[in-house]
Motif scaffolding. Structure first.
Motif, PDB file in Angstrom:
ATOM      1  N   GLU A  35     -13.087   2.934   3.457  1.00  0.00           N
ATOM      2  CA  GLU A  35     -13.273   4.369   2.768  1.00  0.00           C
ATOM      3  C   GLU A  35     -13.245   5.376   3.544  1.00  0.00           C
ATOM      4  O   GLU A  35     -12.475   6.504   2.871  1.00  0.00           O
ATOM      5  CB  GLU A  35     -14.511   4.160   1.818  1.00  0.00           C
ATOM      6  N   ARG A  85      -9.901   7.407  -5.503  1.00  0.00           N
ATOM      7  CA  ARG A  85      -8.834   6.742  -4.810  1.00  0.00           C
ATOM      8  C   ARG A  85      -8.517   7.181  -3.394  1.00  0.00           C
ATOM      9  O   ARG A  85      -9.158   7.833  -2.909  1.00  0.00           O
ATOM     10  CB  ARG A  85      -7.448   7.448  -5.511  1.00  0.00           C
ATOM     11  N   ALA A  86      -7.467   6.304  -2.652  1.00  0.00           N
ATOM     12  CA  ALA A  86      -7.262   6.425  -1.136  1.00  0.00           C
ATOM     13  C   ALA A  86      -6.283   7.600  -1.202  1.00  0.00           C
ATOM     14  O   ALA A  86      -5.005   7.518  -0.644  1.00  0.00           O
ATOM     15  CB  ALA A  86      -6.792   5.272  -0.422  1.00  0.00           C
ATOM     16  N   THR A 132       0.955  -1.154   0.024  1.00  0.00           N
ATOM     17  CA  THR A 132       0.069  -0.002  -0.291  1.00  0.00           C
ATOM     18  C   THR A 132       0.851   1.325  -0.057  1.00  0.00           C
ATOM     19  O   THR A 132       0.379   2.177  -0.270  1.00  0.00           O
ATOM     20  CB  THR A 132      -0.852  -0.002   1.232  1.00  0.00           C
ATOM     21  N   GLN A 174      -7.030  -3.803  -3.645  1.00  0.00           N
ATOM     22  CA  GLN A 174      -6.665  -3.658  -2.132  1.00  0.00           C
ATOM     23  C   GLN A 174      -8.162  -3.491  -1.212  1.00  0.00           C
ATOM     24  O   GLN A 174      -8.136  -3.948  -0.167  1.00  0.00           O
ATOM     25  CB  GLN A 174      -6.061  -2.161  -1.995  1.00  0.00           C
ATOM     26  N   GLY A 175      -9.000  -2.776  -1.751  1.00  0.00           N
ATOM     27  CA  GLY A 175     -10.326  -2.743  -1.179  1.00  0.00           C
ATOM     28  C   GLY A 175     -10.846  -4.266  -0.721  1.00  0.00           C
ATOM     29  O   GLY A 175     -11.168  -4.299   0.442  1.00  0.00           O
ATOM     30  N   TRP A 221      -9.133   2.463  -6.171  1.00  0.00           N
ATOM     31  CA  TRP A 221     -10.044   1.794  -5.157  1.00  0.00           C
ATOM     32  C   TRP A 221     -11.406   1.269  -5.731  1.00  0.00           C
ATOM     33  O   TRP A 221     -12.181   1.885  -6.316  1.00  0.00           O
ATOM     34  CB  TRP A 221     -10.460   2.768  -4.063  1.00  0.00           C
ATOM     35  N   HIS A 222     -11.501  -0.107  -5.494  1.00  0.00           N
ATOM     36  CA  HIS A 222     -12.759  -0.629  -5.962  1.00  0.00           C
ATOM     37  C   HIS A 222     -13.287  -1.472  -4.906  1.00  0.00           C
ATOM     38  O   HIS A 222     -12.593  -2.103  -4.201  1.00  0.00           O
ATOM     39  CB  HIS A 222     -12.465  -1.596  -7.108  1.00  0.00           C
ATOM     40  N   ARG A 223     -14.612  -1.574  -4.818  1.00  0.00           N
ATOM     41  CA  ARG A 223     -15.379  -2.511  -4.035  1.00  0.00           C
ATOM     42  C   ARG A 223     -15.411  -3.962  -4.834  1.00  0.00           C
ATOM     43  O   ARG A 223     -15.166  -3.814  -6.179  1.00  0.00           O
ATOM     44  CB  ARG A 223     -16.899  -2.065  -3.840  1.00  0.00           C
ATOM     45  N   VAL A 250     -11.216   7.592   0.771  1.00  0.00           N
ATOM     46  CA  VAL A 250     -11.417   7.395  -0.716  1.00  0.00           C
ATOM     47  C   VAL A 250     -12.458   8.275  -1.373  1.00  0.00           C
ATOM     48  O   VAL A 250     -13.467   8.570  -0.898  1.00  0.00           O
ATOM     49  CB  VAL A 250     -11.899   5.936  -0.386  1.00  0.00           C
TER      50      VAL A 250
END
Ligand code: FAD
Length: 484
Positions: free
Chosen positions: A123, A158-159, A84, A467-468, A91-93, A128
């Motif tokens: 998030e 994005r984070a 990370t 990552q999410g 970022w995606h679910r 996010v």
């Protein structure tokens, strides 16, 4: 190290998965120690040029080959915060379709509704959201091309709240806007009492009769490298998609471990435009075309002189001249789901290294070929003058006619220079024991106190930035443990 003897919860690895577990359990009052092989770095050490950044923050200085009929260049993080710290924060679910597949085939019970609060939480922790700054030229251009083709291109959240567009994602964000774990969850875990020990590589898990009693650690103390032993009541292995199976196998834990690695293979395309792109001084292109999901996604890549030179090296010697066009260039990618299979194994050489293999499937090759045609069309419509795919000997693409060839023909396998930064599924989790290494709660089959919480447990390729998903599943696992 010597002052830690016995811990309640030992978390091995401080990346996306390990940080979530440490945070969740420390905040619930558990005594948590996180062991991290890589170093801990302050802000000043972030955002340094590639050779320095890779030495500090990457595993094997960024040189981890994925062997196979088509070799793939792979990198992952090795520092406090893990990958990370060097990722782009997209970022995606988890796509609902992937969750349904994981449930029916592997028995992983996580549903969209169940994961929603974990995503909401993550998030919020990572801020996010969409970019607040104007899009840079490389993003605007991509958008224009997609519109011209009638394709939907969406900005990916994005984070990285307050991203200042320093183009340093891959070197560690020097402003702290990108919320890697070292700038977000880990400080909170520490505030709740967790202890993080960096520079400590776990070389073996100690176990007998289905219980892990602790771990053997190699760490440098007092200028000398030594082995230490730590006892633990509960162990979470969160070493990432290659090192988790490697550690388990070295420790003699083998059931469905390491034999099902998946990756998202990526093909890079460097594009020259007539106007300045300022890619070296702005954030990478922020959009993705997801029209062809799950097989295929198109989007923007990190840009640096070194990365550009690597892509252009497939066009040697003509590509050399294109280097001088760098101010007018940007890099994009064709990403495919990755339906091939691979494995991870520790080497037998006793040097603690890990071998990784992935075999590109015919479906992957087909999707990469079609993807190159589609991405080329998009970029040419956006005004690109020349496109340089990372395919040896192919030559630059300058017309839609040239691009259309790959809608029907397969790219030459042996000429592909592929890369990936997304690996998973090397220890799939779910209640269907015949296919998984750990149960629905991440508990390794046959062990009562050994759990996995990282990218290795994703049953197969999510088809989106992972990552999410890693974080949401890790929180689910930590909660299941705490509530048990
Ligand atoms: C360059 C790059 C760009 C990426 N971009 C994105 C993106 O934009 N969006 C996205 O969703 N995903 C992205 N990813 C992928 C994402 O970062 C990973 O999927 C995610 O971090 C995986 O989490 P993890 O916990 O499994 O492993 P990691 O985050 O890699 O953490 C594993 C940690 O364990 C440590 N470790 C390993 N072995 C041992 C051991 N034996 N003892 C002690 N410690 C050990 C490692 O050093 C590492 O710090 C990117 C990855 C990279 C490398």
């Amino acid at each position: 190290m010597t002052d830690i003897d016995q811990v309640e919860v030992l978390v091995i690895g401080s990346g996306a998965g390990g940080s979530v577990v440490a945070h969740e359990l420390a905040s619930r009052g558990y005594q948590v120690v996180v062991l991290e092989e890589g170093g801990a770095f302050e802000f000043e050490a972030y955002g340094q040029p590639a050779p320095e950044a890779m030495r500090r923050l990457y595993r094997r200085r960024g040189m981890t080959p994925v062997m196979g009929r088509v070799p793939i260049g792979y990198v992952e993080g090795c520092c406090v915060g893990g990958s990370t710290e060097i990722n782009s924060g997209f970022w995606h679910r988890t796509p609902p379709e992937a969750l349904l597949r994981w449930k029916s085939r592997y028995g992983l019970g996580a549903t969209e509704q169940e994961l929603a609060p974990h995503f909401d939480w993550a998030e919020e922790m990572l801020g996010v959201g969409l970019s607040q700054a104007p899009w840079p030229p490389s993003t605007r251009t991509f958008d224009e091309g997609a519109r011209a083709l009638g394709l939907g291109a969406f900005e990916v959240p994005r984070a990285a709240p307050g991203c200042q567009g320093t183009n340093s994602c891959g070197y560690g964000c020097p402003t702290g806007a990108k919320r890697g774990m070292s700038r977000s969850l880990l400080p909170r875990a520490v505030a709740s009492g967790a202890r993080i020990v960096s520079g400590a590589r776990v070389v073996r898990l100690l176990h007998a009769r289905g219980r892990v009693s602790g771990a053997l650690i190699r760490a440098r103390r007092g200028g000398e490298e030594r082995l230490f032993r730590i006892r633990a009541e509960h162990v979470f292995v969160c070493c990432g998609p290659t090192e988790t199976p490697s550690l388990l196998l070295r420790s003699g834990v083998r059931y469905h471990v390491g034999g099902t690695l998946r990756v998202h293979p990526y093909l890079k395309v460097a594009a020259t435009f007539s106007d300045p792109m300022r890619s070296e001084t702005s954030v990478l292109p922020l959009l993705q075309v997801r029209e062809f999901w799950p097989e295929l996604s198109l989007g923007g890549s990190f840009f640096g002189a070194g990365q550009l030179a690597m892509t252009l090296s497939d066009h040697f010697p003509e590509g050399r001249a294109a280097l001088s066009d760098a101010p007018r260039m940007a890099q994009y990618y064709v990403g495919v789901r990755g339906t091939g299979r691979g494995w991870v194994r520790p080497t037998a050489l006793g040097d603690d290294a890990t071998l990784v293999r992935y075999d590109l499937s015919d479906a992957d090759l087909r999707a990469l070929s079609v993807g190159l045609a589609r991405l080329s069309q998009l970029l040419l419509r956006a005004g690109a003058e020349a496109l340089y795919p990372s395919v040896w000997g192919l030559g630059p693409i300058r017309s839609e006619e040239q691009a259309a060839r790959w809608l029907t023909e397969a790219l030459p396998k042996g000429a592909l220079s592929l890369v990936t930064v997304h690996a998973f599924s090397s220890c799939p989790a779910g209640d269907h024991r015949a296919l998984t290494a750990a149960d629905d709660e991440g508990r390794v089959w046959g062990f009562e106190n050994l759990r996995l919480a990282d990218a290795s447990v994703l049953p197969d390729s999510p088809g989106v930035n992972p990552q999410g998903t890693v974080m949401a599943l890790a929180r689910r696992t930590a909660r299941a443990f705490a509530e048990r």
